[in-house]
Design a protein around this motif. Structure first.
Motif, PDB file in Angstrom:
ATOM      1  N   VAL B  32      35.717  23.364  80.406  1.00 21.75           N
ATOM      2  CA  VAL B  32      34.487  23.653  81.146  1.00 21.75           C
ATOM      3  C   VAL B  32      33.695  24.723  80.413  1.00 21.75           C
ATOM      4  O   VAL B  32      32.489  24.629  80.235  1.00 21.75           O
ATOM      5  N   ARG B  36      29.937  24.448  78.573  1.00 17.98           N
ATOM      6  CA  ARG B  36      28.737  25.183  78.932  1.00 17.98           C
ATOM      7  C   ARG B  36      27.954  25.601  77.689  1.00 17.98           C
ATOM      8  O   ARG B  36      26.753  25.545  77.661  1.00 17.98           O
ATOM      9  N   THR B  38      27.956  24.189  74.795  1.00 18.72           N
ATOM     10  CA  THR B  38      27.361  23.027  74.142  1.00 18.72           C
ATOM     11  C   THR B  38      27.088  21.989  75.220  1.00 18.72           C
ATOM     12  O   THR B  38      27.903  21.111  75.471  1.00 18.72           O
ATOM     13  N   PRO B  39      25.938  22.114  75.896  1.00 22.12           N
ATOM     14  CA  PRO B  39      25.678  21.325  77.094  1.00 22.12           C
ATOM     15  C   PRO B  39      25.711  19.816  76.858  1.00 22.12           C
ATOM     16  O   PRO B  39      26.087  19.076  77.743  1.00 22.12           O
ATOM     17  N   SER B  40      25.339  19.377  75.682  1.00 19.63           N
ATOM     18  CA  SER B  40      25.344  17.933  75.477  1.00 19.63           C
ATOM     19  C   SER B  40      25.575  17.661  74.006  1.00 19.63           C
ATOM     20  O   SER B  40      25.043  18.331  73.150  1.00 19.63           O
ATOM     21  N   LEU B  41      26.384  16.698  73.738  1.00 20.44           N
ATOM     22  CA  LEU B  41      26.645  16.359  72.346  1.00 20.44           C
ATOM     23  C   LEU B  41      25.993  15.028  71.992  1.00 20.44           C
ATOM     24  O   LEU B  41      26.401  14.339  71.078  1.00 20.44           O
ATOM     25  N   ARG B  42      24.984  14.677  72.732  1.00 20.04           N
ATOM     26  CA  ARG B  42      24.292  13.414  72.448  1.00 20.04           C
ATOM     27  C   ARG B  42      23.485  13.562  71.154  1.00 20.04           C
ATOM     28  O   ARG B  42      22.699  14.493  71.027  1.00 20.04           O
TER      29      ARG B  42
END
Lengths: 380, 172
Positions: B32, B36, B38-42
């Motif tokens: 968790v 936080r 790295t909010p998104s790895l898209r």
């Protein structure tokens, strides 16, 4: 399996009792240890949550009571905070958006250090008096009227509101239009402390959309009351000084080639150059770099209020701004790319304090931008 | 005896189970936490993956840690000339501004428009101009104007010419 065991009648003998005591003691010990571990785990969790919780409020919307209890501010004494409370309250009563409160408090910090100064005799600058050092001879009001900080604040706001687009002007420009000082850039350095005071008095209004009287968190490309905006929206794919990259003094925001990059706050451009080399030879910044290329490609450094510096690396082409340009928050400065030491298009973004461009001056951009109401990440 | 062993085994099992729960809680906590920062790895649309980014070292600028500059005298000379013109407070406003123009950026001149030169608090300097910080194209210069008070000038190199771009007051 356990069901069978639990339903088995238990014949209690001395050996069994001893074994049971040992097992019970072991279990109790393990339970204690596990509770401790869980405690530590939750402490770690809540600590990291607190980091962000501190910066999530964007103002409660409640009217500030200048006669009530004042929040402690390390840099100021209570009387100074009370003057700031009067300034904010007058702004609320006049329906001035929160950016105006920050501008007014920063101006008062410069003019009087938030003190209602009387005429200082010989040492006085002309006939200037009060929190904003307004002059009766220049039409600001009678000396009697100008003895009242609430009156002074109202006169300040009235003039501020006559300046077209004051909400999006750099603080230094907006304050200078009202005050017309011989030191035009003296006000902006108080922007961080003014924001801190406004935040403490209002539950974080510095992070609210600066131009909206009804408080809500700044979003999209809006400029916060603190004067900051997000340079580009996108996922933060590599953090500040992570275990994997301890010398990564900024954050990487993944965005496609050609995405507009905007100044995070107002300030003067002090660097706008190509910084790239390959095997000791200068390397072009007009082509994509690679992990072998050194340097951050086409990049821009902006010097902001209070000697805060922001840095924007790996731009696709020559920046749209030049050294000496004075930019406002949200001004377009260039387009994202992959020049220099980069394996794909992204913005490498750094924040430095104390006018220090080197690694020692770098702070975590995620934390800093949360604090000034322009949280990094994807658009919400 | 066998029953006893099974019972101990069950309790040991429960203990092990508890330990697994703790490890799981810690693992989740860690996950968790990482999630936080790295909010998104898209990945973005043009194909760059964050895995590639993690391979990079420091992708910031390469800055010479102890640079030498040959034009420091020029920087000080421009700061001194600007200060002399700024202290000329007996002049009419327009003439005063014209005196500053050769040494200042257009945006600083804009911010000084409308200033009453009588608001300048001194006639003469109280010390030499001194470079505090500098880079290739930017210099911070401090000029004392009274005891405990100084002009803080931000100079920039624009098209081969040093100009004052920001003007602040420092006390204490």
């Amino acid at each position: 399996m356990s069901t069978t065991l639990l339903t088995t009648p238990v014949a209690v003998g001395p050996i069994r009792r001893r074994v049971r005591r040992v097992v019970a003691a072991t279990l109790a010990g393990l339970t204690t240890v596990s509770l401790c571990l869980m405690g530590i785990a939750f402490a770690l969790l809540s600590e990291s949550i607190n980091d962000t919780v501190d910066f999530t409020g964007c103002g409660t919307g409640e009217l500030v009571d200048p006669t009530g209890e004042m929040p402690p501010i390390a840099e100021l004494i209570e009387d100074q905070v009370r003057i700031a409370a009067i300034i904010v309250r007058v702004g609320q009563d006049m329906n001035v958006p929160p950016r105006g409160w920050v501008i007014a408090v920063a101006t008062a910090l410069q003019e009087s250090r938030l003190q209602n100064l009387p005429h200082l005799g010989e040492a006085n600058d002309h006939d200037s008096i009060g929190v904003f050092q307004q002059r009766p001879s220049q039409g600001w009001g009678t000396p009697e009227q100008l003895a009242d900080p609430a009156y002074q604040a109202r006169k300040f706001y009235e003039k501020l509101l006559t300046i077209p687009g004051w909400e999006s002007l750099p603080l230094t420009v907006a304050a200078q239009r009202v005050q017309v000082s011989a030191f035009p850039d003296a006000y902006a350095k108080h922007e961080p402390l003014a924001t801190k005071v406004v935040d403490a008095l209002t539950g974080g209004a510095g992070r609210a959309a600066g131009a909206e009287a009804a408080l809500r968190c700044a979003a999209g490309s809006e400029i916060s009351a603190a004067g900051w905006t997000v340079p580009v929206h996108g996922p933060v794919v590599s953090g500040f000084r992570t275990p994997q990259r301890p010398s990564h003094h900024g954050v990487d925001i993944a965005v496609p080639h050609g995405t507009p990059i905007r100044a995070a706050s107002a300030g003067m451009v002090i660097v706008a150059i190509c910084n790239a080399s390959l095997y000791g030879q200068a390397y072009s910044c007009d082509v994509d770099g690679s992990p072998q290329v050194l340097g951050c490609g086409w990049y821009v450094d902006i010097m902001h209020a209070g000697r805060v510096i922001t840095r924007y690396c790996h731009l696709q082409s020559r920046p749209l701004v030049s050294v000496g340009d004075y930019v406002a928050a949200g001004d377009l400065i260039g387009y994202s790319g992959s020049s220099g030491n980069s394996s794909g298009p992204h913005l490498h973004f750094e924040v430095h304090i104390n006018g220090d461009r080197g690694p020692t001056g770098a702070v975590n951009p995620v934390t800093y931008m949360n604090q000034v109401g322009a949280p990094l990440g994807e658009a919400v | 005896m066998r029953r006893l062993l099974r019972r101990i085994g069950a309790r040991t099992g429960i203990s092990i189970g508890l330990i697994i729960v703790i490890v799981a809680v810690l693992a989740v906590a860690r996950f968790v936490d990482t999630g936080r920062s790295t909010p998104s790895l898209r990945p973005p649309s043009d194909g760059w993956t964050p895995e590639a980014a993690a391979d990079e070292g420091d992708d910031g600028p390469i800055i010479d840690p102890s640079p030498t500059y040959t034009d420091n005298d020029l920087v000080v000379a421009v700061a001194t000339a600007f200060t002399a013109a700024w202290l000329n407070r007996a002049l009419p406003a327009e003439d005063w501004l014209d005196g500053l123009r050769p040494h200042a950026t257009p945006s600083l001149i804009d911010r000084l428009a409308g200033v009453d030169p009588l608001n300048v608090p001194a006639d003469v300097t109280a010390g030499e101009a001194r470079i505090r910080e500098r880079t290739e194209q930017h210099a911070e210069v401090v000029v004392p104007i009274r005891v405990g008070e100084a002009l803080a000038l931000g100079l920039v190199l624009v098209d081969g010419q040093w100009l004052v771009g920001t003007l602040d007051r420092e006390t204490g």
